[in-house]
Structure formats: structure tokens, C-alpha cells
Design a protein around this motif. Structure first.
Motif, mmCIF file in Angstrom:
data_model
loop_
_atom_site.group_PDB
_atom_site.id
_atom_site.type_symbol
_atom_site.label_atom_id
_atom_site.label_comp_id
_atom_site.label_asym_id
_atom_site.label_seq_id
_atom_site.Cartn_x
_atom_site.Cartn_y
_atom_site.Cartn_z
ATOM 1 N N MET A 1 38.597 -28.792 21.363
ATOM 2 C CA MET A 1 40.002 -28.430 21.358
ATOM 3 C C MET A 1 40.416 -27.581 20.157
ATOM 4 O O MET A 1 41.408 -26.860 20.222
ATOM 5 C CB MET A 1 40.870 -29.687 21.406
ATOM 6 C CG MET A 1 40.569 -30.601 22.572
ATOM 7 S SD MET A 1 40.703 -29.805 24.213
ATOM 8 C CE MET A 1 42.459 -29.554 24.334
ATOM 9 N N GLU A 2 39.650 -27.645 19.052
ATOM 10 C CA GLU A 2 40.044 -26.921 17.831
ATOM 11 C C GLU A 2 38.881 -26.103 17.264
ATOM 12 O O GLU A 2 38.567 -26.207 16.068
ATOM 13 C CB GLU A 2 40.518 -27.926 16.765
ATOM 14 C CG GLU A 2 41.679 -28.794 17.166
ATOM 15 C CD GLU A 2 43.001 -28.023 17.149
ATOM 16 O OE1 GLU A 2 43.022 -26.883 16.629
ATOM 17 O OE2 GLU A 2 44.005 -28.570 17.653
ATOM 18 N N PRO A 3 38.241 -25.287 18.035
ATOM 19 C CA PRO A 3 37.118 -24.513 17.490
ATOM 20 C C PRO A 3 37.604 -23.526 16.447
ATOM 21 O O PRO A 3 38.711 -22.988 16.538
ATOM 22 C CB PRO A 3 36.555 -23.795 18.716
ATOM 23 C CG PRO A 3 37.707 -23.688 19.655
ATOM 24 C CD PRO A 3 38.512 -24.940 19.447
ATOM 25 N N ALA A 4 36.765 -23.313 15.447
ATOM 26 C CA ALA A 4 37.174 -22.427 14.352
ATOM 27 C C ALA A 4 37.190 -20.965 14.771
ATOM 28 O O ALA A 4 38.017 -20.173 14.295
ATOM 29 C CB ALA A 4 36.222 -22.617 13.165
ATOM 30 N N PHE A 5 36.286 -20.580 15.628
ATOM 31 C CA PHE A 5 36.137 -19.168 16.012
ATOM 32 C C PHE A 5 36.037 -18.288 14.772
ATOM 33 O O PHE A 5 36.736 -17.271 14.626
ATOM 34 C CB PHE A 5 37.282 -18.687 16.905
ATOM 35 C CG PHE A 5 37.237 -19.235 18.310
ATOM 36 C CD1 PHE A 5 36.063 -19.218 19.046
ATOM 37 C CD2 PHE A 5 38.377 -19.770 18.897
ATOM 38 C CE1 PHE A 5 36.027 -19.733 20.347
ATOM 39 C CE2 PHE A 5 38.350 -20.281 20.190
ATOM 40 C CZ PHE A 5 37.173 -20.265 20.917
ATOM 41 N N ASP A 6 35.213 -18.742 13.855
ATOM 42 C CA ASP A 6 34.998 -17.983 12.630
ATOM 43 C C ASP A 6 34.483 -16.587 12.956
ATOM 44 O O ASP A 6 33.574 -16.433 13.782
ATOM 45 C CB ASP A 6 33.983 -18.727 11.756
ATOM 46 C CG ASP A 6 33.714 -17.996 10.452
ATOM 47 O OD1 ASP A 6 34.508 -18.132 9.523
ATOM 48 O OD2 ASP A 6 32.679 -17.280 10.402
ATOM 49 N N LYS A 7 35.057 -15.580 12.319
ATOM 50 C CA LYS A 7 34.705 -14.196 12.663
ATOM 51 C C LYS A 7 33.257 -13.868 12.322
ATOM 52 O O LYS A 7 32.598 -13.088 13.011
ATOM 53 C CB LYS A 7 35.662 -13.228 11.979
ATOM 54 C CG LYS A 7 37.069 -13.302 12.551
ATOM 55 C CD LYS A 7 37.978 -12.233 11.975
ATOM 56 C CE LYS A 7 39.361 -12.313 12.609
ATOM 57 N NZ LYS A 7 40.280 -11.280 12.085
ATOM 58 N N GLU A 8 32.750 -14.446 11.243
ATOM 59 C CA GLU A 8 31.358 -14.202 10.895
ATOM 60 C C GLU A 8 30.430 -14.854 11.925
ATOM 61 O O GLU A 8 29.437 -14.255 12.363
ATOM 62 C CB GLU A 8 31.063 -14.746 9.499
ATOM 63 C CG GLU A 8 29.655 -14.418 9.022
ATOM 64 C CD GLU A 8 29.423 -14.889 7.595
ATOM 65 O OE1 GLU A 8 28.252 -14.993 7.200
ATOM 66 O OE2 GLU A 8 30.414 -15.151 6.882
ATOM 67 N N ASP A 9 30.784 -16.086 12.315
ATOM 68 C CA ASP A 9 30.002 -16.759 13.357
ATOM 69 C C ASP A 9 30.098 -16.004 14.682
ATOM 70 O O ASP A 9 29.144 -15.969 15.469
ATOM 71 C CB ASP A 9 30.503 -18.190 13.549
ATOM 72 C CG ASP A 9 30.105 -19.110 12.412
ATOM 73 O OD1 ASP A 9 29.097 -18.807 11.747
ATOM 74 O OD2 ASP A 9 30.804 -20.128 12.205
ATOM 75 N N PHE A 10 31.290 -15.443 14.933
ATOM 76 C CA PHE A 10 31.500 -14.646 16.162
ATOM 77 C C PHE A 10 30.472 -13.526 16.246
ATOM 78 O O PHE A 10 29.835 -13.324 17.288
ATOM 79 C CB PHE A 10 32.926 -14.085 16.149
ATOM 80 C CG PHE A 10 33.225 -13.103 17.250
ATOM 81 C CD1 PHE A 10 33.646 -13.528 18.497
ATOM 82 C CD2 PHE A 10 33.103 -11.734 17.026
ATOM 83 C CE1 PHE A 10 33.929 -12.623 19.510
ATOM 84 C CE2 PHE A 10 33.383 -10.813 18.024
ATOM 85 C CZ PHE A 10 33.798 -11.262 19.276
ATOM 86 N N GLU A 11 30.282 -12.784 15.161
ATOM 87 C CA GLU A 11 29.342 -11.663 15.175
ATOM 88 C C GLU A 11 27.903 -12.149 15.282
ATOM 89 O O GLU A 11 27.078 -11.555 15.997
ATOM 90 C CB GLU A 11 29.518 -10.817 13.912
ATOM 91 C CG GLU A 11 30.858 -10.112 13.815
ATOM 92 C CD GLU A 11 31.107 -9.141 14.962
ATOM 93 O OE1 GLU A 11 30.116 -8.646 15.553
ATOM 94 O OE2 GLU A 11 32.284 -8.876 15.273
ATOM 95 N N LYS A 12 27.579 -13.233 14.574
ATOM 96 C CA LYS A 12 26.219 -13.765 14.646
ATOM 97 C C LYS A 12 25.887 -14.248 16.063
ATOM 98 O O LYS A 12 24.812 -13.971 16.591
ATOM 99 C CB LYS A 12 26.059 -14.927 13.664
ATOM 100 C CG LYS A 12 26.044 -14.530 12.211
ATOM 101 C CD LYS A 12 25.904 -15.767 11.330
ATOM 102 C CE LYS A 12 25.914 -15.401 9.849
ATOM 103 N NZ LYS A 12 25.821 -16.624 8.994
#
Length: 830
Positions: A102-113
Motif C-alpha cells: 500500500m505504501e511503496p517508496a517508488f524510489d527514483k534510483e530503484d526505478f531506473e535500476k
């Protein structure tokens, strides 16, 4: 729950273990404007990257420390997160999983990885033929439905996804009223419910996501596709549009699936893999989704076996459609499904999975009980009706991946993979049977030929063979004409019968799946004809009308007079349909007598060409046509050449405006190799670009049409030229035609003319041989008349071996103007 979240619990006696499932109604089929991007699958990956308060590895580490397992899966209809742990850890895991989902971080760095990870996954999948064939089949089967898109997405579309796209998509679909939770195992239900209330229950209801998928419209015709990969074997998937998980037909289809392709003893595996060793693997799977479904049959095999495997698969399906299923096979399949299903329910994880599935898509959590009950109710008729309803050609899609070593071959070479040279067998009663497997289209042709025809007639019974052939289709002891016509038309099959100069024939064209049915009809026609008196009288009247029609044709009048002059008293001089006088003397009893006389196995050749299994077809031919009793064959009467019997130029006056001139010569019989050189000669003379066309039509505009043919028959042959002109120009046109025949000796054909003629002949033969019925008829007639069933294989080399000297030789031997018959048909007043 108040926020729309549905939760189901199932306490189990097994101590210490519990499984927890969270299912979201968000799959690749729900992606709407993101269809084909793989956004749902991307979010599944990102859920495991943690939340604002929880690091990436926290959830996974906690599960592993608890000795459990955690995973997730995205399907076309849903995304599921599931975890199995020891009971004393379940509450902590519920909290952690809720936070991650329900609360994923969706970190931008993780997004690219993770984007790079998935791109690599896409590329690895593209190299996997099993994944690729599934992706290609769905793309072929679904045109309107979002099910056509791969769950992981297309790389080029996947790369277009932004960070904001994932955030917005998650916000839209990951809401309590679009989710279900199921828990099975050793637990305190009340405590588990309270923990879910404090975690998932704390989120508010949102607007229900609008379904963006749709049911695929009915497919109207078969779809076929193929591609190539760097692999060693061929992979094929055949998909039939089936039904959704909500349709009660799903139970009969599951039983059908078990019968066809599940397990070592399944029909497909037994017959195709084990017995005939045509494939390394053949299986089936009924894949039912929320809006649609596919019943899939797949196989892995050597490329050259594709046609045979297709034939086997469709033959097995047709047997099931026709009711060729034992009751014990049905019971075995049902027992296997129920046993396998019940065995799976020993696991808390699978019970939780089935509850979540039932609650989300069926509205209740008793899917397991209903499934077992409905499978047990399936009857033989249900399975047959399901096969008839769904496993049809128009409802079918087929995709094959071939080794790329084949990609460089031209289309003709690819077709040869599915063609074999003809084989001939001899039945115990003496009938010769030619079989040729040709897999390019799922159709087949049968030619049944028997010596007879015009050469066996006299002036008294002239036309009897033509009548006899026509009456064969007018009813048998078992079937009347209407029944024969209607049952064949219902299957899209065609049948015709005819009589020629040397034989009579019955020919059938049908879909391969109906070959044996049509063979049974043909056998009945051949063995049990009635020759009804009423139909005989109608046929006589129709033929007399046809004779009158022919007598209205200037060309027919001239052609028949030319043949009469060439053949004199020979039967070949007569008109195959007879005369009004001869037809008036023929009776049904005479037709029956001549039919019985000619229907001798040694006089018969049967040829079958198309998408067939040679071995099985051979068995069926034996079953049906060895019933023709063996009899002594009469010696064919001698009808050797006679002297020409008319003056140089017969003049016939008709009340017509146009005029016709025909000049004929004796030719080469079927067993005389001169026929090839004569074919080349006539190709040089006739057709667009031929000498006659150029001089008569192109240069002088004297004729409406002009041409000529060389005709070879069993005991003789003839060739002729003709021109169709006006009354005013016929004399000039005749003169030029004679000059062009004489010119052959004075101005021999050039190498270019001969080469062009040979190419035309070979092209025309190849064009004709694309058609199964043409192949079947040619092979049967060649075998019947002594050239050999496989002589067509030498046609191109025979034609190519003809040189200018051969053409000049046959011109001198056959085109002697002093030994010819010519006929002019012109208006009365000229």
C-alpha cells in the motif's frame, strides 16, 4: 470490510504453518492507455523495493528468517503477493506486506535500476522459444482484447514509462475495494482479522477502477503465423478461443484438456509422441481468463514433421467430435483432475490461492468445493459438445517458430518440408492406390478412375459412358441424391463425375478432417449405385438438349467434323455425349451391364493428394475399396489408327455470322515420347506471343481467336489448329494459317522461341500442380494409362530435353498438309 476489502479465512489442522494471499484486480489486461508497457508487472517488482519506512530487504529478510517464502505473480487479470510462514510470525508479516503493497517508496534510483532488470528479463524471454511462442499466439488470437499484450510488456513501450506513470497507476488500482485477502492455515481467525483491520483496513475506499479490457469478438476464420529463431527444433502452439472462468463450459473443457494432453497416457502424447514418434512433446492446456480463454495445444518437434503432427492433432479432435470416446476415458480424466486438485489442497498455500481466486472473480470462496462437484458432473456428451463448439477451424489460431536455418530458404522450399513424393500401394483385389502427402493447406482430393469411356463405345450405344458417369451421383441403395448432396455440402465438400475418351472418373474435394467421411460416401457411390430410371430419363433429356446446344456452335460443328475425318470408324471419332439417335436406344439395363463389366479392380486407380496421413489413409482405403470384388479383366478392344476418310476441306454452312476453320493431323499416343516435342511445337505456335497470334491477330487483325492443341490418348493421338474469324476474312486467315504451318519447315523456330515455349509449358504444369485435385487426377490417369503414377516428376526434364531438331522431326512426321483433315464452317450466303 467497510472499505470494500474482502477477506476470507480457512483454519487448517496442520500446526504451525499459515499462508497469506493478497490479490489485486490489476493485470496486463487492465492497463488501458498503458497497454503493452508492462506497467503492472513493473509495479509488482517495485513493491519489493520497500516503503518510506521499510528498506528494500526488510520484508524478504523477515520472511526468510521466519523460515518462510514470499513471492508475487502478475497475470492478465490480477497481481498476487503471497507469503507462507510459521504461525507465530504471521502478524508481523501481515503488517510488513501491507506497508510494502500500500505504501511503496517508488524510489527514483530503484526505478531506473529495476527498469534495467526488467529490460534484461524481456530480452532473455525473447530468446526463450517457449515464452516467445506463447506471446506470439496471444498476439495472433486477440485483436481487440488487451490479452494480446505480453504481461512483461514490449521493450520499446516499457522504456516509455515514467516514474509518475507508476505512481498514478498504483494509486488507481491498489485500493482496498479492488483487492481480496485470503488466509489458510494454523491461526486464530479473530486475531488475524483484527490485525488485517489495523493494517489493510486503515486505507480508505476509492472509486472502483473502470475495467478497460473487453471480450474478444468471435473470430471469423483461421489465423496462422510463423517466425524464426536460432533454435534447433520447431515450436508450435494451436489456440482455440474457449471460454472465461465464469462460463460453466470450463469444466467440460478441463476434462477435454485432460483427455487430450495431460499426462503420459493422454491421447496426444500416446499417439504422437510415444507411438508415432513425430514429436518430442505434445500437450494441451485450457487457459481460462476473466473475459476470455484459449484452449491451447502445443508441441516441440523436428520442422519436417509439422504437417504430420497437425494432421494427427486435427484427426484426434475430429474423432472426439464424432463421439469416439469411451466412458472409461471420461471417468479416468475426471478422476485425474479431481485427484490432482484435491492433492494440491493439502497445501495451505494452494487453498489460500483458490479462495482468493474464487472470491475475486466468482464472488464466493468455495471455489474448491464447486470445482470438484462440477467436474464430477461432466458427462461424455458435455465433452463432445465442448469440442464441437470450441475446437473449430474458424475459431483457431496457429503459430509456429522454426529454426532460423530455414529462414533463408524461399517459399517453395519451405513448402517442400510439408510435401512428400507419392507412394503407390496395391490392394489385395488389384486396385492401385496413389497417396501423396501435401500439407500446405488442410484439404484433400480423391480421384477414382476406371478404364472405359468413349473408347469402349459403339455407334449404337454412343454416349452411354457419359450417362453412366452422371447417374453415379443420383443415388445408391443407402443414400438418395439429396442426402449425398446435402451431407457433402454441409461439410463444404464437392463431388463430380465424368466420362472422357478413355475412362470414367469420380472426384471429391474436401477438408482433410472430412476425408474418411467422404471416402465412405465415395465407396457407397461406386459399390451400390442405383441408376434410377427416373433420373436416367431426365439425364437423356438433358443430354439431348446439350447436343442441340453444341450444334449451335460453329466451333463444335467444325471440331467434331475434323475428328470424324481423322478417326473414321474408331470410337474416338464419336462425340463423348452421344447423338440423339444413340441416346434413344440406350436403357438403364445396358448402363448397369457396362458398369459391371468395367468395374474391375485391375481397371481402377485411386489417387489421394493433400493434407493426409499416408499410413492412416492407406488403412481407410483398404477398408472401403477392397470390397470391390476381384474379377477377370477383359482385353481392351483394338481401336488402332484408321485412314483419313474425308476430302481435303469439308465445307459446312450454318446460319451464323462468324466462321471457323479447323485443320487436324494424327498425333502421338500417350506412350510415345513425341508428345513432348509436339507440346513444345504447339506452344511455339499458339498462345499470346505465338506465331499464330502475332501474324493473324496482332499484325493483320484477322481473327477473334486462334490456337491449337496436341492431344494424346491411349491408342492414338491427334493435333489441330483453329481460327475464329468473320465471314469476310476467313479465306485470308485460312491461307495465312496454312502458310504458318508450312513456314515451320522453311523458317524453323529460333532458340528463343523454343525456350520461351518450354518455360510456358513448365510454368503451366507447375501452376496446375498447385491444386490437389489436378495432382490427383494427373497421377491417377498416368498410372491408369501406363506412364506411371510418378511420371509427372520428370515432366520438366522431359520438356527441357526437347531441342530444335526434335521439334523439326515431329513437325515433319505429323504436320503433313497432304495428310490432314480441314473443315470450314461459314454462313449460308458465303
Amino acid at each position: 470490510m467497510d472499505n470494500g476489502l474482502k477477506v476470507v479465512f480457512k483454519p487448517l489442522p496442520e500446526k504451525g504453518l499459515v499462508s497469506f494471499y493478497v490479490k489485486i484486480k490489476a493485470g496486463s489486461g487492465f492497463e488501458g492507455r498503458y497497454a503493452g508497457t508492462g506497467i503492472t508487472h513493473f509495479i509488482e517488482h517495485m513493491i519489493f523495493k520497500g516503503s518510506e519506512q521499510m528498506s528494500e530487504n526488510t520484508l524478504v529478510d523477515k520472511v526468510r528468517i521466519a523460515g518462510g517464502h514470499i513471492n508475487a505473480a502478475t497475470t492478465p487479470d490480477s497481481t498476487t503477493f503471497f507469503v507462507s510462514v510459521t504461525s507465530d510470525n504471521i502478524f508481523e508479516i501481515i503488517d510488513l506486506l501491507c506497508e510494502a503493497i500500500m505504501e511503496p517508496a517508488f524510489d527514483k534510483e530503484d526505478f531506473e535500476k529495476e527498469r534495467d532488470v526488467i529490460i534484461n528479463e524481456i530480452r532473455i524471454g525473447n530468446d526463450n522459444p517457449s515464452r516467445e511462442i506463447s506471446k506470439r499466439l496471444f498476439d495472433l488470437a486477440f485483436i481487440y482484447s488487451s490479452y494480446r499484450f505480453p504481461i512483461i510488456g514490449y521493450e520499446e513501450l516499457f522504456k516509455t514509462l515514467s516514474h509518475d506513470d507508476l505512481v498514478n497507476y498504483h494509486k488507481r488500482y491498489y485500493v482496498p475495494n479492488n483487492m481480496v485477502i485470503s488466509i489458510a492455515g494454523d491461526m486464530d481467525v479473530q486475531k488475524a482479522l483484527e490485525r488485517i483491520r489495523t493494517s489493510f483496513g486503515s486505507y480508505h475506499r476509492a472509486l472502483d477502477p473502470v475495467a478497460t479490457n473487453q471480450k474478444e469478438p468471435s473470430q471469423l476464420q483461421k489465423r496462422v503465423g510463423q517466425s524464426f529463431m536460432p533454435i534447433n527444433l520447431a515450436y508450435m502452439n494451436i489456440g482455440f478461443h474457449s471460454c472465461s472462468i465464469l462460463n460453466p463450459d470450463i469444466y467440460a473443457l478441463n476434462v477435454l484438456d485432460s483427455i487430450l494432453g495431460n499426462g503420459d497416457s493422454s491421447i496426444l502424447n500416446t499417439e504422437i509422441v510415444k507411438n508415432k514418434k513425430l514429436a518430442f512433446n505434445v500437450s494441451s492446456y485450457n487457459y481460462s481468463l476473466l473475459y476470455d480463454g484459449l484452449f491451447i495445444i502445443g508441441g516441440i518437434f523436428l520442422p519436417e514433421n509439422k504437417g504430420k503432427i497437425e494432421s494427427e492433432i486435427f484427426g484426434i479432435i475430429d474423432r472426439i467430435k464424432n463421439g469416439e470416446l469411451d466412458d472409461d476415458v471420461i471417468e479416468k480424466a475426471k478422476n485425474q483432475i479431481v485427484s490432482s486438485y484435491l492433492n494440491s489442497l493439502q497445501s495451505a498455500s494452494l487453498q489460500a490461492s483458490q479462495m482468493a481466486l474464487g472470491l475475486m472473480f466468482l464472488g464466493n470462496d468455495d471455489f474448491s468445493e464447486k470445482f470438484v462437484d462440477e467436474i464430477s458432473k461432466v458427462k461424455k456428451t458435455d465433452v463432445i459438445e465442448a469440442a464441437q463448439k470450441y475446437l473449430t477451424e474458424n475459431n483457431m489460431c496457429e503459430f509456429t517458430i522454426f529454426p532460423d536455418s530455414l529462414e533463408k530458404k524461399d517459399i517453395e522450399q519451405l513448402k517442400q518440408i510439408q510435401e512428400t513424393n507419392p507412394v503407390m500401394i496395391k490392394l489385395d483385389n488389384g486396385i492401385r492406390v496413389i497417396l501423396r502427402e501435401r500439407k500446405n493447406v488442410p484439404i484433400a482430393s480423391i480421384s477414382f478412375l476406371c478404364l472405359g469411356g468413349l473408347r469402349e463405345e459403339t455407334e449404337t450405344n454412343n454416349g452411354i459412358s457419359n450417362l453412366m458417369a452422371g447417374l453415379l451421383l443420383k443415388g445408391t441403395k443407402n443414400r438418395n441424391e439429396d442426402h449425398i448432396t446435402s451431407v457433402l455440402e454441409q461439410k463444404g465438400a464437392y463431388i463430380n463425375s465424368s466420362s472422357s475418351l478413355d475412362c470414367f472418373s469420380v472426384n471429391v474435394d474436401c477438408q482433410s478432417k472430412d476425408l474418411f467421411f467422404c471416402m465412405e460416401i465415395l465407396q457407397d457411390i461406386i459399390l451400390e449405385p442405383l441408376f434410377p430410371e427416373e433420373e436416367f430419363l431426365k439425364a437423356v433429356d438433358r443430354t439431348k438438349g446439350l447436343i442441340k446446344k453444341e450444334n449451335d456452335s460453329a466451333f463444335q460443328i467444325g471440331y467434331k467434323a475434323m475428328k470424324k475425318g481423322l478417326f473414321g470408324q474408331s470410337p474416338y471419332a464419336m462425340d463423348p455425349i452421344g447423338t440423339e439417335n444413340s441416346l434413344s436406344t440406350i436403357s438403364v439395363s445396358q448402363i448397369k451391364e457396362i458398369y459391371e463389366k468395367q468395374l474391375v479392380p485391375d481397371n481402377i486407380v485411386i489417387s489421394i493428394v493433400g493434407d493426409i496421413d499416408v499410413e492412416q489413409t492407406q488403412k481407410e482405403v483398404k477398408k472401403y475399396f477392397e470390397k470391390i470384388p476381384k474379377k477377370k479383366r477383359d482385353v481392351l478392344k483394338d481401336i488402332s489408327s484408321t485412314q483419313l476418310s474425308v476430302e481435303d476441306d469439308v465445307q459446312i454452312n450454318m446460319d451464323k455470322e462468324a466462321s471457323v476453320y479447323v485443320i487436324g493431323f494424327k498425333g502421338a499416343d500417350l506412350n510415345n515420347d513425341d508428345k513432348y516435342a509436339l507440346d513444345v511445337l504447339f506452344s511455339c505456335m499458339t498462345g499470346a506471343g505465338g506465331r499464330l497470334f502475332n501474324v493473324l491477330r496482332k499484325d493483320n487483325a484477322l481473327t477473334y481467336s486462334q490456337g491449337g492443341y496436341s492431344v494424346s490418348v491411349v491408342d492414338d493421338g491427334f493435333c489441330y489448329f483453329y481460327i475464329y474469324s468473320s465471314a469476310e476474312t476467313i479465306s485470308k486467315a485460312k491461307k495465312i494459317l496454312i502458310e504458318q504451318i508450312d513456314r515451320i519447315f522453311k523458317d524453323p523456330f529460333t532458340s528463343d522461341e523454343i525456350n520461351a515455349a518450354k518455360k510456358t509449358l513448365i510454368f503451366d504444369r507447375k501452376s496446375a500442380m498447385q491444386i490437389n485435385s489436378s495432382q490427383a487426377l494427373l497421377m491417377a490417369s498416368d498410372e491408369l494409362f501406363g506412364q506411371g503414377y510418378d511420371s509427372y516428376l520428370d515432366y520438366s526434364s522431359r520438356i527441357n530435353s526437347v531441342n530444335r531438331e526434335d521439334v523439326m522431326r515431329v513437325a515433319k512426321n505429323y504436320l503433313d498438309l497432304t495428310d490432314s483433315v480441314s473443315v470450314t464452317v461459314k454462313p449460308q450466303e458465303v
